[in-house]
Write an enzyme that holds these catalytic residues in place. Sequence first.
Site, short mmCIF file in Angstrom:
data_model
loop_
_atom_site.label_atom_id
_atom_site.label_comp_id
_atom_site.label_asym_id
_atom_site.label_seq_id
_atom_site.Cartn_x
_atom_site.Cartn_y
_atom_site.Cartn_z
N TYR A 118 0.87 -1.18 0.00
CA TYR A 118 0.00 0.00 0.00
C TYR A 118 0.90 1.23 0.00
O TYR A 118 1.82 1.32 0.82
CB TYR A 118 -0.87 0.00 1.27
CG TYR A 118 -1.66 1.28 1.46
CD1 TYR A 118 -2.98 1.38 1.04
CD2 TYR A 118 -1.07 2.41 2.05
CE1 TYR A 118 -3.70 2.55 1.21
CE2 TYR A 118 -1.78 3.58 2.22
CZ TYR A 118 -3.09 3.65 1.80
OH TYR A 118 -3.80 4.80 1.95
N GLU A 206 -3.76 7.39 -3.85
CA GLU A 206 -3.76 6.16 -3.05
C GLU A 206 -3.61 4.98 -3.99
O GLU A 206 -4.49 4.73 -4.83
CB GLU A 206 -5.04 6.04 -2.23
CG GLU A 206 -4.99 4.86 -1.26
CD GLU A 206 -6.26 4.72 -0.44
OE1 GLU A 206 -7.38 4.72 -1.01
OE2 GLU A 206 -6.14 4.61 0.79
#
Length: 396
Positions: A118, A206
């Site tokens: 991530y 993101e």
Amino acid sequence: MNLHEYQGKDILSSFGVRIQRGYVAKNANEAVAAAKQLTAETGTGWHVIKAQVHAGGRGKGGGVKLAKNLKEVEEIAGQIIGMQLVTPQTSAEGKKVHQVLVAEDVYYPGASETKEFYVSVLLNRGTGRNMIMYSTEGGMDIETVAEETPHLIFTEEINPATGILPFQARRVAFNLGLEGTAFKEMTKFVTNLYTAYVKSDASLFEINPVLKTSDDKIMAVDAKVTIDDNSLFRHKDYLDLRDLREESAIEVEAGALGLNYVDLEGNVGCMVNGAGLAMATMDLIKQAGGEPANFLDVGGTADAARVEAAFRIILKDPAVKAILINIFGGIVRCDRVAQGVIDAYKNMGTIEVPIIVRLQGTNADIAKKLIDDSGLDVMSATEFQEAADKVQAVLG
Ligand code: GDP
Ligand code: MN
């Protein structure tokens, strides 16, 4: 302004960030053509079909599927396009899918294991600096990681004067447990990602997951990109990326009328001039036991036309049980606003919900008299608290 995955990936790619490649398709035929094109360019035989909507968690809702041949591409694309996609991030009715991204399969087997990470870039409001937030736990939703294994989330704050420094990019790659080619790839990935974020005036990047492929490439498999609306004047080319179908219909309509409107859950419609007063009004409604149905700043020129437009927007929300108009007459005179309210009311015929008007400032007394003498079903108030009490009274 939120972007679709494929648009976000285009921006990333233009800054040298490696992405999972793909083409967008509006129907099954286009999807097959896209798949053929990808096979020609990348040699991939498998494709992932990904619903393009402004919501995450698409995989969980059946909006991301692997196709192992062209027949499956056609079938899956046909199935996903047009569906109401429900994910953990949409409402219960879901979002209609208008297009899919047909992407190369990048989870192919090879010399090493694939691994998901991530990585996001966002503003740390506490320090006023951008930061890279990253984790070894990719592919999961980051809120869950934050709750269950917060020690697996790292941050790297960036000094705006220097931008991301090489040692910082290396620290990211190190903390993610990478070595060799993948380590070098990751330093390049985060450096370019950070540059892309700054240059595109984004407020959020993101990337979940960032994938380490089995041949040690690092790439963005997903992309959630938000561009700061206030920067759009210098990114005219991004204006075309806006997809109004993904936004609240009332908000889009209000925006076109020049009204600053945000749809909320409550039952008291608010019409206010100035963002600060609008916020204070919402607080007061809450204190009086109500819930604001919206944030609405009509701006400086609260004339009859604008007041009427604002009424119409507020009344589109069926949850509205009362309307509180709270205007401070500084530049605009209260009597003009009052006349605007009266004219708008008359123009609209009957308004079913009670209206409480509080006008304060220049010519407030004349304004109050105008409202009281108008014969319309509108209550006036001079004090803030008085207005809130009247709202509470009509809500029962
Ligand atoms: P999200 O569910 O909306 O976050 O959509 P993502 O783009 O993150 O995709 C969801 C999941 O699909 C990823 O976490 C991957 O596990 C999987 N996925 C994405 N691309 C591929 C691919 O090329 N091959 C395979 N096998 N799985 C993929
Ligand atoms: Mn994702």
